[in-house]
Enzyme design. Sequence first.
Site, short mmCIF file in Angstrom:
data_model
loop_
_atom_site.label_atom_id
_atom_site.label_comp_id
_atom_site.label_asym_id
_atom_site.label_seq_id
_atom_site.Cartn_x
_atom_site.Cartn_y
_atom_site.Cartn_z
N ARG A 6 -6.20 8.41 10.39
CA ARG A 6 -5.00 7.57 10.25
C ARG A 6 -3.99 8.20 9.29
O ARG A 6 -2.78 8.08 9.49
CB ARG A 6 -5.38 6.15 9.79
CG ARG A 6 -6.17 6.10 8.49
CD ARG A 6 -6.46 4.67 8.07
NE ARG A 6 -7.34 4.64 6.90
CZ ARG A 6 -7.40 3.63 6.06
NH1 ARG A 6 -6.63 2.57 6.23
NH2 ARG A 6 -8.22 3.66 5.03
N GLU A 54 2.44 -8.48 17.57
CA GLU A 54 2.27 -7.25 18.34
C GLU A 54 2.99 -7.29 19.68
O GLU A 54 3.54 -6.27 20.12
CB GLU A 54 0.78 -7.00 18.57
CG GLU A 54 -0.01 -6.63 17.33
CD GLU A 54 -0.43 -7.82 16.49
OE1 GLU A 54 -1.05 -7.61 15.44
OE2 GLU A 54 -0.14 -8.97 16.91
N PHE A 79 -5.92 -5.25 18.18
CA PHE A 79 -4.72 -6.08 18.31
C PHE A 79 -3.72 -5.47 19.30
O PHE A 79 -3.06 -6.19 20.04
CB PHE A 79 -4.04 -6.26 16.96
CG PHE A 79 -4.95 -6.78 15.88
CD1 PHE A 79 -6.01 -7.60 16.18
CD2 PHE A 79 -4.73 -6.44 14.56
CE1 PHE A 79 -6.85 -8.08 15.19
CE2 PHE A 79 -5.56 -6.91 13.55
CZ PHE A 79 -6.63 -7.73 13.86
N HIS A 105 -8.06 2.19 13.46
CA HIS A 105 -9.24 1.35 13.23
C HIS A 105 -9.98 1.04 14.53
O HIS A 105 -10.36 -0.10 14.79
CB HIS A 105 -8.85 0.07 12.50
CG HIS A 105 -8.38 0.29 11.09
ND1 HIS A 105 -7.25 1.02 10.80
CD2 HIS A 105 -8.88 -0.12 9.90
CE1 HIS A 105 -7.07 1.06 9.48
NE2 HIS A 105 -8.05 0.39 8.92
N ASP A 113 -15.59 -4.73 8.61
CA ASP A 113 -14.68 -5.71 9.23
C ASP A 113 -15.35 -6.48 10.35
O ASP A 113 -14.89 -7.56 10.73
CB ASP A 113 -13.42 -5.01 9.76
CG ASP A 113 -12.50 -4.55 8.64
OD1 ASP A 113 -12.82 -4.81 7.47
OD2 ASP A 113 -11.46 -3.95 8.93
N ARG A 163 -10.54 5.33 11.45
CA ARG A 163 -10.39 5.05 10.02
C ARG A 163 -11.08 6.04 9.08
O ARG A 163 -10.53 6.39 8.04
CB ARG A 163 -10.92 3.63 9.75
CG ARG A 163 -10.82 3.18 8.30
CD ARG A 163 -11.51 1.83 8.15
NE ARG A 163 -11.23 1.17 6.89
CZ ARG A 163 -11.73 -0.01 6.56
NH1 ARG A 163 -12.52 -0.66 7.39
NH2 ARG A 163 -11.44 -0.56 5.40
#
Length: 307
Positions: A6, A54, A79, A105, A113, A163
């Site tokens: 990232r 989004e 997302f 991610h 998460d 990530r």
Amino acid sequence: MSKSLRVAYGEALVKLGDENKKIVVFDADLANATQTSIFKKAHPDRFFDMGIAETNMICAATGFSYAGYIPFCSTFALFGAGRAYEQIRNSVCYANANVKFGFSHSGLSVGEDGGSHQSIEDIALMRVLPNMTVLVPCDPKETEKAVYEASKIVGPVYIRVARPVCEDVTNDDTPFVVGKANVLKEGEDICFISCGLMIPIALKAAAYLNTKGISVKVINMHTIKPIDKDIILESASKCKAIVSIEEHSIIGGLGSAIAEVLAGKSNCKFAMVGINDKFGQSGTPNDLFEHYGLTEKNIVDVAIGLL
């Protein structure tokens, strides 16, 4: 070099933005996580934070593309590929709009998460869309190259960004041609075809098998769509078996794409290493990789089982 993909993505956007004033970046209130904040600092007039919206982000970026800009949209893979799927399908791909997606991610490596944020179906969702190109870089160097190559393609491109911090497997001189896989290691007995964060693990498994007298070819399939059919069929004709290795569901991902190429054209033995029709869960990336079989040991066991 050790760096998160990232971070490499954010830094590549800055370099690209320095060279091309048509580059604009959109984010959905996650700039510090996706690292587009680096671009925001360098080019604040070409950065747009759309908030936790989004679907609006995709539509706004599409409008910019019609005005001649090259927008890169960023958020978490779940997302972007999930929540905004209809907008990506109808506003971007259906019209072949020139919009790029750098979704971060992805996969189990999101870790603690948990399953609600671990996108293990994003490659499947993106590659089924007509006009979409799908890139899965394996290291920081390749991530930068993917960003640059995406900007040259006229049409939608998905770049799968991860990530964790990782080491470079490739170097400045390693070619990155969209639709053309790279052979990282030659071999004759079995062929590993992998992408993304699984490349270093595939190489370790290959090195172990070599010590047991098994010759292993390792292919970095950085482009999932359009996939390199020629290298798959060539490897199937020369090796006794093929194993696909991915941090993604085996349904619809790299393994499925390879199986589609092999179907009706090869009798080569084939197996998939990936996530077997399950959701993720909370845990450290290493523990999750162990639990779901994304390990050197499991790859070795699958390979020996095929042979």
